[in-house]
Design a protein around this motif. Structure first.
Motif, mmCIF file in Angstrom:
data_model
loop_
_atom_site.group_PDB
_atom_site.id
_atom_site.type_symbol
_atom_site.label_atom_id
_atom_site.label_comp_id
_atom_site.label_asym_id
_atom_site.label_seq_id
_atom_site.Cartn_x
_atom_site.Cartn_y
_atom_site.Cartn_z
ATOM 1 N N VAL A 260 0.839 -1.204 0.000
ATOM 2 C CA VAL A 260 0.000 0.000 0.000
ATOM 3 C C VAL A 260 0.872 1.250 0.000
ATOM 4 C CG1 VAL A 260 -1.639 1.359 1.366
ATOM 5 C CG2 VAL A 260 -2.013 -1.102 1.065
ATOM 6 N N GLU A 261 1.891 1.270 0.851
ATOM 7 C CA GLU A 261 2.783 2.427 0.919
ATOM 8 C C GLU A 261 3.519 2.638 -0.411
ATOM 9 O OE1 GLU A 261 5.320 1.537 4.177
ATOM 10 O OE2 GLU A 261 3.793 1.900 5.725
ATOM 11 N N PRO B 272 0.837 13.649 -8.719
ATOM 12 C CA PRO B 272 0.605 13.935 -7.293
ATOM 13 C C PRO B 272 -0.690 14.687 -7.023
ATOM 14 C CG PRO B 272 2.253 15.424 -8.191
ATOM 15 C CD PRO B 272 1.971 14.406 -9.261
ATOM 16 N N ASP B 273 -1.322 15.204 -8.074
ATOM 17 C CA ASP B 273 -2.514 16.032 -7.887
ATOM 18 C C ASP B 273 -3.818 15.258 -8.088
ATOM 19 O OD1 ASP B 273 -0.924 18.298 -7.430
ATOM 20 O OD2 ASP B 273 -0.708 18.619 -9.599
ATOM 21 N N ARG B 274 -3.706 13.968 -8.378
ATOM 22 C CA ARG B 274 -4.922 13.188 -8.633
ATOM 23 C C ARG B 274 -5.118 12.127 -7.566
ATOM 24 N NH1 ARG B 274 -4.127 10.548 -14.012
ATOM 25 N NH2 ARG B 274 -6.244 9.777 -13.666
ATOM 26 N N ASP B 275 -6.332 11.605 -7.505
ATOM 27 C CA ASP B 275 -6.663 10.503 -6.618
ATOM 28 C C ASP B 275 -5.730 9.333 -6.919
ATOM 29 O OD1 ASP B 275 -7.793 8.345 -5.284
ATOM 30 O OD2 ASP B 275 -9.608 8.287 -6.524
ATOM 31 N N PRO B 276 -4.946 8.861 -5.935
ATOM 32 C CA PRO B 276 -3.976 7.799 -6.220
ATOM 33 C C PRO B 276 -4.636 6.507 -6.694
ATOM 34 C CG PRO B 276 -4.188 8.165 -3.846
ATOM 35 C CD PRO B 276 -4.897 9.296 -4.530
ATOM 36 N N TYR B 277 -5.833 6.221 -6.235
ATOM 37 C CA TYR B 277 -6.488 4.995 -6.688
ATOM 38 C C TYR B 277 -6.854 5.094 -8.164
ATOM 39 C CZ TYR B 277 -9.444 0.912 -6.980
ATOM 40 O OH TYR B 277 -9.977 -0.308 -7.366
ATOM 41 N N GLU B 278 -7.287 6.262 -8.588
ATOM 42 C CA GLU B 278 -7.604 6.458 -10.004
ATOM 43 C C GLU B 278 -6.365 6.250 -10.872
ATOM 44 O OE1 GLU B 278 -9.571 9.858 -12.957
ATOM 45 O OE2 GLU B 278 -9.371 10.216 -10.801
ATOM 46 N N LEU C 136 -8.024 1.763 1.170
ATOM 47 C CA LEU C 136 -6.646 1.518 1.587
ATOM 48 C C LEU C 136 -5.696 2.503 0.915
ATOM 49 C CD1 LEU C 136 -6.292 -2.389 1.560
ATOM 50 C CD2 LEU C 136 -5.920 -0.897 3.535
ATOM 51 N N ILE C 137 -5.826 2.632 -0.384
ATOM 52 C CA ILE C 137 -4.910 3.492 -1.139
ATOM 53 C C ILE C 137 -5.124 4.963 -0.796
ATOM 54 C CG2 ILE C 137 -4.283 4.272 -3.459
ATOM 55 C CD1 ILE C 137 -3.191 1.508 -2.709
ATOM 56 N N ARG C 138 -6.363 5.338 -0.557
ATOM 57 C CA ARG C 138 -6.652 6.737 -0.222
ATOM 58 C C ARG C 138 -6.302 7.077 1.217
ATOM 59 N NH1 ARG C 138 -12.590 7.450 -3.213
ATOM 60 N NH2 ARG C 138 -11.760 7.630 -5.347
ATOM 61 N N GLY C 139 -5.947 6.063 2.028
ATOM 62 C CA GLY C 139 -5.601 6.309 3.414
ATOM 63 C C GLY C 139 -6.794 6.375 4.338
#
Length: 511
Positions: free
Chosen positions: A148-149, A160-166, A380-383
Motif C-alpha cells: 500500500v505504501e 501527485p494532484d490526482r486521486d492515487p487509486y484512479e 486503503l490506497i486513499r488512506g
C-alpha cells in the motif's frame, strides 16, 4: 451488429519513418524482457520449489529494473518526440500512442521504486500463500502494508494532484475513466441487489442437488482437459496446470492456463477452466506478426476479462453447452447419470445464499464480491482504511451486501491473490469485463446463424472466428470504447448485461 473492416484495417507499414522503426525495435526488446518475467512468474506459482522465493525475488526484480530502464531510456523519449509530427498510418499512430502512454508513466517512477515493488511482490506472494493456508492474516499484513505504501508512492510520482487509486486503476484500464467504471458498478449494484432479493424470496427450487457428492481431483483434471479440447484450446501452444488461484500467462505463441479442484464442487473446476480458456484464446488469437508490439498485445484487462467471462458465462453456463458436455461429464462421473441437461443448467446457474468465495460465486452475487474488494482497496490506497482493519471491514461488508459473514480470513480477505502482487485497481475490470462480454455475445448472436445450435453441437468455429475478427486481431490498436463500438455498433454500456440477466434469471426463478 459487427461493423465491417475498413481499408485502414490493413495499413501498409513499409514506408514507416526511420524513427518509428527504431522505436518499434526498442519496444520489441523490452517486451521480450517482460515476457521472460512472465515465464518466471508462472513458474513461481506452478513449478518452483517453495525454497526458491529469495532467488526468484531477485531475478524478477532485476528483470523489472532492466525493463524499466529500457522503457525510460532517453532514446525512447527522443524517438517519441521525433514522431510527434510524423506522417504515420493509423496503425503506426496507435503504436506510438500506446508506447507514449507506457513511457510517460514509467519515466515518472524511479527505478529503485520499481525494483522494490517487484521484490515486495515476490515476497508477499509466498507470505500470502502461507497466510491463506494457516488462516493467519497477521502473517500477510506487513507485506500488504508495504505494498500500500509503495503503490501510494508510485501513484504520487505519476500524478501527485490526482486521486492515487484512479492513477492505479489506469494501470489496468487506461481507456475508461474511473468515473465511468464507478457508474457501471453502481448500475450493477442497484439492479442486482433487488433482483437477488427477489430470487431468494422465490418459491422456485432449482436442481441444486444434482452434483452433490465427492468427485476425485484426478478425474476432474481429466474432465478439465476434455473441456479445453472441446472448446478448442491449442495444446501445442499451451498447457493446463494446477495453482492455488487459477490464472493465465503467456502470448500468441505460448499461453498457459491453470485451474484448481475441490472434490465437492466439480462445476467450479469446469467454470474456472473455461474462464481461463477465454483469457488464453484471446492471447493466442493476437496477430503473430506483431508479437512484442502494441498491435500484438491485448487491449486491457476489461477487454481481457470480457473474453473469459463470455466463455465462462455465455457459453459454459448455457443450456446449449450442457447438451454437448453433459455426456462427457457423466462418462467421467457416472454417479450423475440420472442428471438431465436442464438439471445441469440449473445447478450451474443457481444463485447462492452463502457463498464467500469470489471465484466460486454465481453470476449475480459475483458483482457484489467485486464491489466489496473495490471499496476496500480504494479506501486503503486513499488512506481511509488501515491494513489491520481489513478483516473486520471485509466481514462487515459481506454481512451488509450479501447477508453472510466469513468465519475465517482464508474464506474472507485472504482468498484473492491480487493484493499479494500489489494489483490495486484490478478488481473493477472483472465487472467491466462481464458487462462487456454480454454486449459482445449479443452482437455475435446477431451475426452468427443459430449460435445456440452450434454450441449444442460442440461447434465453436464461428464464435472463434467472430471474436478473432472483431476483438483479437486488433490487439491494442483501438481504445476500449472504439473496439466495442466497432464490434457491436454501440458504445460500451451495461444495457446488454442487464437485459441478459433479467431474461435468464427471470426464467430460472420465475421473477
Amino acid at each position: 451488429m459487427a461493423t465491417e473492416a475498413t481499408a485502414d484495417d490493413t495499413d501498409d507499414a513499409s514506408d514507416a519513418p526511420d524513427a518509428y522503426d527504431a522505436l518499434l525495435d526498442r519496444v520489441q526488446r523490452w517486451n521480450a524482457v517482460g515476457s521472460a518475467s512472465g515465464v518466471l512468474g508462472w513458474d513461481q506459482q506452478v513449478m518452483m520449489p517453495e525454497g526458491g522465493t529469495p532467488a526468484r525475488s531477485k531475478q524478477l526484480s532485476a528483470l523489472s529494473s532492466v525493463h524499466h530502464d529500457m522503457v525510460t531510456d532517453d532514446e525512447t523519449g527522443e524517438l517519441l518526440d521525433e514522431l510527434d509530427d510524423a506522417d504515420l498510418t493509423d496503425e503506426q499512430a496507435a503504436v506510438v500512442r500506446e508506447v507514449r502512454r507506457e513511457y510517460e508513466r514509467a519515466d515518472a517512477v524511479p527505478v529503485d521504486l520499481v525494483e522494490e515493488i517487484s521484490e515486495t511482490g515476490s515476497e508477499a506472494l509466498q507470505a500470502w500463500e502461507e497466510a491463506k493456508a494457516e488462516d493467519d492474516f497477521e502473517t500477510f499484513a506487513p507485506h500488504l502494508e508495504k505494498h500500500v505504501e509503495l503503490k501510494r508512492e508510485y501513484a504520487e510520482h505519476i500524478d501527485p494532484d490526482r486521486d492515487p487509486y484512479e492513477v492505479l486503476f489506469e494501470e489496468f484500464e487506461p481507456c475508461l475513466s474511473m468515473e465511468r467504471a464507478e457508474s457501471i458498478l453502481t448500475e450493477l449494484r442497484e439492479a442486482l441487489v433487488p433482483m437477488i432479493d427477489d430470487i431468494r424470496d422465490s418459491d422456485v427450487e432449482l436442481a441444486v442437488d444434482t452434483f452433490e457428492g465427492t468427485f476425485d481431483e484426478e478425474t476432474q483434471e481429466e474432465l478439465s482437459r476434455e473441456a479445453l479440447e472441446l472448446v478448442g484450446y491449442d495444446f501445442d501452444r499451451g498447457r493446463l496446470d494446477v495453482s492455488s488461484h487459477p490464472f493465465t500467462s503467456g502470448n500468441q505463441f505460448d499461453c498457459r492456463v491453470t485451474t484448481r479442484f475441490d472434490e465437492t464442487d466439480p462445476l467450479g473446476a469446469v467454470g474456472s477452466t473455461i474462464h481461463e480458456f477465454g483469457h488464453a484464446q484471446y492471447n493466442l488469437g493476437l496477430p503473430q506478426e506483431h508479437f512484442g508490439t502494441p498491435l500484438g498485445q491485448s487491449r486491457d484487462l476489461s477487454v481481457h476479462e470480457s473474453q473469459s467471462r463470455l466463455w465462462e458465462n455465455h457459453v459454459g453456463r448455457s443450456e446449449a453447452f450442457w447438451e454437448r458436455f453433459l455426456p462427457v461429464f457423466q462418462e467421467h462421473f457416472p454417479q450423475t447419470d440420472d442428471a438431465t441437461v436442464r438439471d445441469a443448467y440449473e445447478a450451474f446457474n443457481q444463485v447462492y445464499e452463502d457463498n464467500f468465495i469470489r471465484v466460486e460465486a454465481d453470476e449475480l452475487t459475483y458483482h457484489l464480491h467485486i464491489v466489496i474488494r473495490f471499496e476496500i482497496e480504494r479506501d486503503l490506497i486513499r488512506g481511509d482504511l488501515d491494513v489491520e482493519d481489513v478483516p473486520e471491514v471485509w466481514n462487515d461488508k459481506y454481512e451488509e451486501y450479501l447477508g453472510i459473514r466469513p468465519e475465517t480470513d482464508s474464506e474472507g480477505c485472504l482468498q484473492d491473490i491480487h493484493w499479494s502482487h500489489g494489483n490495486f485497481g484490478y478488481f473493477p475490470t472483472y465487472s467491466l469485463g462481464s458487462v462487456m462480454a454480454a454486449q459482445l455475445f449479443a452482437a455475435a448472436e446477431d451475426d452468427i446463424d443459430d449460435l445456440d445450435a452450434k454450441i449444442a453441437e460442440g461447434d465453436f468455429d464461428d464464435l472463434h472466428d467472430w471474436l478473432g475478427e472483431n476483438v483479437h486481431r486488433h490487439g491494442s490498436r483501438y481504445e476500449t470504447n472504439e473496439l466495442v463500438k466497432r464490434a457491436t455498433g454501440e458504445d460500451f454500456t451495461a444495457d446488454a448485461f442487464l437485459d441478459y440477466v433479467d431474461e435468464k434469471y427471470g426464467e430460472l426463478y420465475g421473477i
